[in-house]
Each structure stands twice: as structure tokens, then as C-alpha cells.
Design an enzyme around this catalytic site. Sequence first.
Site, mmCIF file in Angstrom:
data_model
loop_
_atom_site.group_PDB
_atom_site.id
_atom_site.type_symbol
_atom_site.label_atom_id
_atom_site.label_comp_id
_atom_site.label_asym_id
_atom_site.label_seq_id
_atom_site.Cartn_x
_atom_site.Cartn_y
_atom_site.Cartn_z
ATOM 1 N N ASN A 1 1.033 4.961 1.856
ATOM 2 C CA ASN A 1 0.496 5.848 2.888
ATOM 3 C C ASN A 1 0.756 7.285 2.471
ATOM 4 O O ASN A 1 1.915 7.709 2.353
ATOM 5 C CB ASN A 1 1.147 5.552 4.245
ATOM 6 C CG ASN A 1 0.751 4.185 4.762
ATOM 7 O OD1 ASN A 1 -0.428 3.846 4.812
ATOM 8 N ND2 ASN A 1 1.726 3.381 5.130
ATOM 9 N N GLU B 1 0.851 -1.185 0.000
ATOM 10 C CA GLU B 1 0.000 0.000 0.000
ATOM 11 C C GLU B 1 0.888 1.236 0.000
ATOM 12 O O GLU B 1 2.093 1.156 0.245
ATOM 13 C CB GLU B 1 -0.918 0.031 1.230
ATOM 14 C CG GLU B 1 -0.184 0.142 2.555
ATOM 15 C CD GLU B 1 -1.126 0.122 3.747
ATOM 16 O OE1 GLU B 1 -2.346 0.160 3.544
ATOM 17 O OE2 GLU B 1 -0.622 0.065 4.886
#
Length: 694
Positions: free
Chosen positions: A317, A315
Site C-alpha cells: 500500500n 500487496e
Amino acid sequence: MAAVLLLRCGARGGRRALRECETLCSRQCLKTSHKLYSAVYDPNEKTFEKLLIANRGEIACRVIKTCKKMGIKTVAIHSDVDANAVHVKMADEAVCVGPAPTSKSYLNMDAIMEVIKKTRAQAVHPGYGFLSENKEFARRLAAEGVTFIGPDTHAIQAMGDKIESKLLAKNAKVNTIPGFDGVVKASAGGGGKGMRIAWDDEETREGFRFSSQEAASSFGDDRLLIEKFIDNPRHIEIQVLADKHGNALWLNERECSIQRRNQKVVEEAPSTFLDPETRRAMGEQAVALAKAVKYSSAGTVEFLVDSSKNFYFLEMNTRLQVEHPVTECITGLDLVQEMIRVAKGYPLRHKQADIPINGWAVECRVYAEDPYKSFGLPSIGKLSQYQEPLHVPSVRVDSGIEQGSDISIYYDPMISKLITYGSNRAEALRRMEEALDNYVIRGVTHNISLLREVIIHPRFVQGDISTKFLPEVYPDGFKGHQLTDRERRELLATAASLYVAEQLRSQRFLGTPRIPIAKSKRSSWELSVHLGDGIYPVAVSKDGSSFSVEVDGMKLNVTGEWNLASPLLSITIDGTQRTIQRLSRDASGKTSIQFLGTVYKLQVLTKTAAELSKYMPEKAAEDTSSILRSPMPGAVVAVSVKPGDMVSEGQEICVIEAMKMQNSMIAAKTGKVKAVHCKAGDTVGEGDLLVELE
């Protein structure tokens, strides 16, 4: 063999002297000779006059320090229970935005927007968590002409949704984990919240329920992402920094594999595992992804890395990471300063070739948690005594608390981020060990013992780690430091010496014997020390400021200043220096000593008292099979039983939420419910009685 699934949320979720906040990384951290990385602010480079920090605790304090360095006035927001918090005292202005629950304060966009208008703040730094990755908040700020210190709403939307971000990563030719690309139901999240591993159908159903509930509670989005679970990986992330002019850099990696419940505990930079080629490949893919979404600010691209150095996008951030200090220490950059510059529209000052790896930095997350319960269940209370180990060389402490602060059930239980820097990894780890020994935290249970054991463990020292490190090293749970025979003798000798030093001090008052005619020439003591299941005879004799202690037929020489009023005691045992803490003592000889990071309970008695103690009755242990007590402070989310119900061993009885994590409480045996002492919505403390069985 059936594939293992990983279910994850898909959306995001006394005035302290400012330690001469001329620079965020302490002077010891900035061990670089390159003048570009001195993190010095240029007063001719104008940014903002006033900035609001939409956060609390250590990250709010962190942002305020850089703002002071840059000459920017700051506005703090706070809930009613945070009225006396350190970040409130540090800021130039502070405004209450609501009661303690985050939904009514730190997530209350309407109240925060009103404060922005009232204070005329020109920019907002969201920190991490709360509204830091909320595209609606960024959109509302833009509509009011207020600068969001972070990326634009497009990047937040694209990277904040784990499903969309995975598709974008694929298109940017970033390595991705095989999985389902559609929406199952719950895809926003962060910080390990809403993440469950399912090994079979039953765990899939249970994981779906808890992940959905945690996602909805923490992020207001209950969609779920399902993807293949990569077993035993490393968690390594790349720090990126991009501006609004198409420039983007990768600032090396951070090793974040030491985790509990999918939340990081120990981080370091650089990683022991990456070679220059893999580092460059990961960095280039991270920058490619940032450019694909026209990213502008500091951000982090997280990867899972297998044993063959294959890496997969996890992912991105779109905010400042908790563990950013280790990157600052090895590069010399102040990431908050860079974020503010980028938000104002300035181009990056550096090229990729300029970014160094100078030395090594390690960060330990110090939590108000009980590490003996699932590697850390929350603890609450008031910090009755608090002293950061800033006297240890090359130490940085990012905290938002002080002596007298309350650790409550409403917010994350982090006490601080403890960072040490060294010219190499071994030096950084030695300093971390010393810093942990010199950290004084009283009033709450903390995880110092776990942190210290991790950093000295042979596997960690060798760099042989993965995200399964804790359950592999401690399969039966964390038990504290296991004393060797030599260490046991050192602890017994220390306890006996402290006892004798206390006895000698009690005979004197302002340097004069209390009873002048009393003889005070005693120089030897026969003692009995109780430690764990053992009772050990100990002989102590005094020689000046030293004690000669005989344990197990072996003599140890114990020396020290014996300032019993000091929270830290430096003693030397046969030439080995130890920093210990005596946490408690009572008239019965019971004492608690923090030794090698772990707290040990001992009882020191005279030989006569020990013989008489055999006749004292022992308190019977409570039968815990028929009762259920809360293992942590928190809020009751649901109660699944009522009086008269039959329950089976292992059946869920109720659910407790603590710091946004839901925990299922189960029956220890099969039986009939006798009484239920809680209901949904109740606040409970550690040890509170929840349910009784017949």
C-alpha cells in the site's frame, strides 16, 4: 483436490479542542525514553507554508493535527453534505468540491485541482482511500509543481497494480503466493473491496461478477487477479519508511488478522506470533521491495503468514495505513510528519538500529455498524450523544466526528480508531476493555460489543488468531456477550437498582419531597425482571447509597453514585467495579442497558404489575419468508425480478450497495413475485420493503 482460487481487485482504490495537538500520539502513547522518538518538530526545518488534504473524516483531522504542530496552514476539501464536518472546522481554509457522491467530490480531480490553484497550496496529502494511490492525480500535481505527499508515480503504478507488483516482488526476491501471473480481467483494489473466495465453479462465476463490478465502481479498473487461496493465515504487515536519498527503514510489524469481509477490525503492534528472526526477514524483504521501486514515503508491505511462519507477499500500500497509530505508539514516530519531511526532500533522521519496540499498542476500529448482521452491516443516523473515553489512561482516539455529526450512506461508516497503549500486551488490552466500556455513542448502531468480545476472548488473549478468527469463534454469527450465571445476576441486580433509584428520585424535587405529607420511608421493593426468555423475581432493599439485591436466593450489594443523568454509570457489585450505560427507559418498565459491552433489553415491573401483564396481548411476529426487507441502508444496484416471476429459494432478487460493498439479496422461499417496491438507483433504508412474494 482442486485448488481454491482467490479473486481480488488489482488496482487501488463544535469545534473540538484539538486536544493540544503538540503531538499526534498522546503523551501516554509515547512511553519511550529515547529522545529521538519524541516526535517534536524542529521549527528551523522548513517544509511547506500551505498544504491541502484531499480527504475527509478522521484521516483529514489526523493530518491537520500534525500540520498545526509543524506550523503548516491547511486547506480542507468537502462535499456539500460534509460542510459542517470536523475536518472542515479544524482546517484554516475549506472549499466545497461537489455533491455527496464520491465520484463528484472526493474523487473529482478537476474540482480538487481548481481548489489547489485557488488556495495556492504547495503540497497535497491524500490520506488513505480516494485518490491516495491514483497515479494520474500524482502526475497532475507534479505537472502543476505541487508536491504529492507520497511516493512518485512510478512506485504508485508498480505497487498499485497487484499483478505488476507481484512480478516486481519476485524479482526483488520477496516470497510470493503461487498464482496466475497474467491478466484475467480486474486487478486494482484495496480495503477488501472486490475480493471474493471461490471454492467451486459456481462461486468463481459469481465472484468474478461482483469483484469486477465492485472494482469498476470503487477504482475505475475491472481487471482481476487470480491466485491460490492460503487458508487460515495471519495477516501481518510491515511499515516501511524511505526517503529520496536511497535510505529505507522497516518500522516493525502490525498484526491485522482480525477481519470481517476481508476488512480489518482489530490491529496491534507488535505481533505475538513473530520471533526476532522472522520479524527481521520480513522487514528486510519489505525494504528490498521498497528500494526496488525507488520508494520514498511511508508505505506498508502486507504479508500472509502461515502456521509455520512462512510468509508471502500480498500487496504494498503506497500510502498511510488506517492502522498506522499502533506503529506510532511503539516507535514514537509521527508518520505524517515523516511523510512531509521526505516529500520536502529531507533525508531520514534515523537508522534501522534506532527503531524501538517500546510497549504494546492495540487499535479497534469503531464502526457505525450492526455486528449482529454478518459481523457488521452499515448503520446511518445522527450522533445524538458522543463522548470519547479520553479520561482513561493511555488512550488515543483518532476521529473525525462529534456530537451532532451525521453518519451517511455515502462514506465509510467508521466512527473512530480507538487506540490503547501499555507497557505490555495485557496492560494494553485491559485499557482497551476499559476504554470500550467508557465510550458513549448514541444515535447509531455500533460495533463496541463485537470489539469487546474479541479482545477478551481466550483465543485472542492467547494470541491464537488468524484471518478466520471471527467465523471460527462465531460460526452462527455474532450473538453478543453470553452471560454467565454470575453476570446474569449482576445485570438483574443492576437493572433493579436503577429502577429503585429512579423511583426514589421521582419522589423528590430539588431535594424536597414533592408532596410533603406523603410518606417516603419505603425501604424495600418486590420486583419482577424480564431478561431474554426468563422472568426473575428480585427483592431490593435500600441501605444508605447502597442496595441489597436478592436474585436466585443470593444477595448482592450494589453501590454507586446513581447520577441517572450521566451517560456513564460506575457501580460496584460485591466489590467488582462495572461501568454501564443506560441507553433507554420508558413508562412500561422497559430499559436498555449496555453491560460488558453488549446492550441488553430488560423490563422491570413491580410484582403486581408483572402479574397483570400476563393478560396483555402480544403482537404477532411478521412472516418474513414472503417478504424481503433491506438489511442495511444503501443504494439498489440491480433488481433481477418483476411481478409474476417465479423464484426459487436462494435465488438472487436484487443487489444492494452500501459503502461501496455489493450485497446479494436472495429469496427465503420458492414462490411467485407479488410486488417489487424498488428499482435500480433507489436509496433504501434499513428495514425498507423491497419485494413481496405470494
